[in-house]
Write a protein that holds these residues in place. Structure first.
Motif, PDB file in Angstrom:
ATOM      1  N   GLY A   1       0.823  -1.209   0.000  1.00  0.00           N
ATOM      2  CA  GLY A   1       0.000   0.000   0.000  1.00  0.00           C
ATOM      3  C   GLY A   1       0.851   1.249   0.000  1.00  0.00           C
ATOM      4  O   GLY A   1       0.552   2.227  -0.691  1.00  0.00           O
ATOM      5  N   GLU A   2       1.929   1.211   0.775  1.00  0.00           N
ATOM      6  CA  GLU A   2       2.853   2.345   0.808  1.00  0.00           C
ATOM      7  C   GLU A   2       3.535   2.525  -0.544  1.00  0.00           C
ATOM      8  O   GLU A   2       3.657   3.645  -1.045  1.00  0.00           O
ATOM      9  N   THR A   3       3.942   1.425  -1.160  1.00  0.00           N
ATOM     10  CA  THR A   3       4.559   1.472  -2.487  1.00  0.00           C
ATOM     11  C   THR A   3       3.645   2.176  -3.491  1.00  0.00           C
ATOM     12  O   THR A   3       4.109   2.953  -4.326  1.00  0.00           O
ATOM     13  N   LEU A   4       2.353   1.905  -3.386  1.00  0.00           N
ATOM     14  CA  LEU A   4       1.385   2.488  -4.315  1.00  0.00           C
ATOM     15  C   LEU A   4       0.848   3.834  -3.849  1.00  0.00           C
ATOM     16  O   LEU A   4      -0.044   4.393  -4.477  1.00  0.00           O
ATOM     17  N   GLU A   5       1.408   4.337  -2.733  1.00  0.00           N
ATOM     18  CA  GLU A   5       1.027   5.620  -2.171  1.00  0.00           C
ATOM     19  C   GLU A   5      -0.458   5.690  -1.835  1.00  0.00           C
ATOM     20  O   GLU A   5      -1.123   6.715  -2.052  1.00  0.00           O
ATOM     21  N   LEU A   6      -0.978   4.583  -1.285  1.00  0.00           N
ATOM     22  CA  LEU A   6      -2.358   4.577  -0.821  1.00  0.00           C
ATOM     23  C   LEU A   6      -2.455   5.380   0.467  1.00  0.00           C
ATOM     24  O   LEU A   6      -1.462   5.562   1.168  1.00  0.00           O
ATOM     25  N   ASP A   7      -3.643   5.820   0.795  1.00  0.00           N
ATOM     26  CA  ASP A   7      -3.912   6.415   2.098  1.00  0.00           C
ATOM     27  C   ASP A   7      -3.864   5.254   3.085  1.00  0.00           C
ATOM     28  O   ASP A   7      -4.808   4.454   3.171  1.00  0.00           O
ATOM     29  N   LEU A   8      -2.751   5.128   3.806  1.00  0.00           N
ATOM     30  CA  LEU A   8      -2.527   3.952   4.645  1.00  0.00           C
ATOM     31  C   LEU A   8      -3.488   3.860   5.823  1.00  0.00           C
ATOM     32  O   LEU A   8      -3.829   2.748   6.242  1.00  0.00           O
TER      33      LEU A   8
END
Length: 180
Positions: A113-120
């Protein structure tokens, strides 16, 4: 409309639900895959065949991924659905099948999720939502009701195809469907 299946071949009506789709809505070929992110054969299909299929039949395939977590990929399926909530389903799907991590755990899901820059924060909250888990369970129950017992299982315009088949096997069915 597609032609009748060859003698002895079954064609089923497959509900597309609201699952992630690649390809145009009006494509003459619809492939529905029931898959598990922990299934090595599903991974093989993703890595060796899916892109090749889409490239060989540009604009002619509508590909739909549905969850059937029979080998332990339930949490990964939930994580992919949570990525879908933020519009990153296919990128997340590809990370799960990339083999970058053999450990599909919460830490891995958050790292992807961080790799894809999601709202964690939203992603992490989503991982615990019953509604998302229910969606994955509903896909699995639907697949079982169709008689699906393993992964990957595909339905090409409703014609069942079981296992990580090579491009040539898909091409035979697709070509026959396009000719009909």
């Amino acid at each position: 409309m597609a032609q009748a299946p060859a003698q002895g071949q079954v064609r089923l009506e497959i509900d597309e639900d609201d699952d992630p789709v690649l390809g145009p809505d009006n494509a003459p070929i619809t492939i529905v895959e029931f898959s598990d992110f922990r299934c090595p054969y599903c991974q093989r299909f993703r890595i060796e065949t899916l892109d090749q299929l889409l490239a060989a039949y540009p604009g002619q395939i509508r590909f739909i991924y549905r969850d059937f977590p029979v080998v332990g990929g339930f949490e990964a399926a939930v994580a992919s659905e949570c990525a879908d909530e933020q519009g990153e389903y296919w990128a997340y799907h590809d990370l799960l099948f990339s083999g970058e991590s053999a450990d599909l755990s919460n830490e891995t899901f958050l790292a992807y999720g961080e790799t894809l820059e999601l709202d964690l924060d939203a992603f992490s909250s989503c991982l615990d939502e019953e509604l998302i888990a229910s969606e994955v369970e509903a896909d699995a129950m639907y697949a079982a009701g169709l008689g699906v017992t393993g992964t990957p299982t595909f339905f090409v315009n409703g014609i069942p195809l079981v296992g990580a088949q090579p491009m040539e096997v898909f091409a035979q069915i697709i070509d026959a469907e396009l000719e009909g």
